[in-house]
Design a protein around this motif. Structure first.
Motif, short mmCIF file in Angstrom:
data_model
loop_
_atom_site.label_atom_id
_atom_site.label_comp_id
_atom_site.label_asym_id
_atom_site.label_seq_id
_atom_site.Cartn_x
_atom_site.Cartn_y
_atom_site.Cartn_z
N THR A 1 39.86 38.42 51.33
CA THR A 1 39.87 38.74 49.78
C THR A 1 38.69 39.54 49.68
OG1 THR A 1 40.72 36.42 49.27
CG2 THR A 1 39.55 37.69 47.50
N HIS B 1 37.20 35.68 44.40
CA HIS B 1 38.57 35.47 44.42
C HIS B 1 39.29 35.38 42.97
CE1 HIS B 1 42.14 33.14 45.33
NE2 HIS B 1 42.04 32.38 44.34
N THR B 2 38.33 34.93 41.87
CA THR B 2 38.87 35.13 40.77
C THR B 2 38.77 36.47 40.25
OG1 THR B 2 37.64 32.96 40.10
CG2 THR B 2 38.29 34.13 38.31
N GLN C 1 41.94 37.99 41.49
CA GLN C 1 43.38 37.49 40.69
C GLN C 1 43.63 38.47 39.27
OE1 GLN C 1 42.48 33.31 40.23
NE2 GLN C 1 44.18 32.80 41.68
#
Length: 325
Positions: free
Chosen positions: A19, A58-59, A62
């Protein structure tokens, strides 16, 4: 019976940081952000994750279908990096430095503000530098090498990068003789405290592949620093302070250790006013602390802090070395 760890392969390392690598590519290729800025922003986000703001990267990843939001998050992070250089809380975001990270706060659903980079300035600087050396240099190096020609061409005629309300123009006085010359001197985002980030990336830590999975956190996420945080992995420069005393009010090494806590002090070197045991008052001292967090605690957000012991004044500031460790 103790078990031995098999050597970590590059593929395993890249998979663990999949990621992080995807977001780094997104920043430099999709958003076309400055390379050095992107490295520093990724290091800052990784550092924030390690000090208690998990899943930030990660957020943000997205949001890749909303590139304007990702760009806004980058702007907030880049402004934090600039703020680390200012030494002036009032110049922070949100007028007075109390806020500013509105999108970041919303993304992680936790309270965070620009003030953390004022109150924990040297902890942040040391932690981000440690992340750059120990993580970024291991997981992003192949991306830079593999796309060298594309990145060089893109940055050839770009001489500034604007983000938020801050315009940073870099100096091209320093030239390098590596294959990354255009990257090393590419204008855009620079940060005084980290030296030449591209050069650091060109010389990754030894044992890039041979490192065990335990010390890179592949088995347990919190083991990436062997039980330490990034800010614990710092050199002496990061933990050194300069103390000055008033003439006529002699301060002893014992008093220095008593004031700042002997358990927190690694060493004190008294100086000035003559050498040896001639009895002349020492006018300054160089103090090395055991933890960089103590630097921030002593300075309390100030460039120079004043302390007292036994009716005597002691002025403290961060000791500035002329060379990097």
């Amino acid at each position: 019976m103790a078990t031995t760890m098999s050597p970590l392969t590059t593929e395993e390392l890249h998979h663990f940081h999949k990621t992080d690598r995807s977001l780094f590519r997104f920043l430099i290729f999709k958003l076309r952000r400055d390379i050095t800025q992107s490295l520093l922003v990724m290091a800052l986000w990784l550092w924030l994750e390690h000090i208690g703001y998990p899943n930030l990267i990660h957020t943000i990843m997205q949001l890749q279908n909303q590139p304007s939001l990702v760009a806004a998050a980058v702007d907030e992070a880049a402004a934090c990096l600039v703020f680390l250089e200012t030494e002036n809380l009032s110049s922070g975001l949100g007028g007075g430095g109390g806020g500013g990270l509105f999108l970041t706060k919303k993304l992680i659903q936790r309270d965070i503000s620009i003030r953390i980079f004022h109150e924990r300035r040297y902890t942040a600087l040391a932690g981000i530098k440690s992340v750059l050396k120990n993580i970024c240099s291991r997981i992003f190096l192949d991306i830079l090498h593999g796309n060298k020609n594309i990145l060089q061409k893109r940055n050839k005629n770009n001489n500034h990068h604007k983000y938020g309300n801050v315009l940073v123009i870099t100096s091209s006085k320093k030239r390098h003789n590596s294959n990354f010359t255009n990257l090393s001197t590419s204008p855009g985002f620079r940060h005084t405290f980290f030296g030449d980030i591209i050069d650091m990336m060109m010389t990754p830590p030894p044992q890039l592949v041979e490192a065990s999975s335990s010390n890179l956190g592949l088995l347990h996420e919190n083991n990436i620093w062997n039980g330490k945080r990034p800010s614990d992995d710092v050199c002496k420069e990061d933990r050194t302070m300069f103390l000055t005393f008033s003439r006529g009010f002699p301060v002893s090494e014992k008093e220095v250790r008593e004031l700042f806590g002997d358990e927190c002090v690694e060493s004190v070197t008294m100086g000035g006013g003559g050498g040896g045991n001639d009895g002349r008052q020492k006018l300054y001292a160089v103090m090395v602390l055991k933890k960089v967090a103590m630097v921030d605690r002593i300075l309390n957000g100030k460039r120079i802090a004043k302390h007292h012991i036994n009716g005597k004044h002691i002025w403290t500031r961060k000791f500035e070395f002329h060379s990097y460790c």
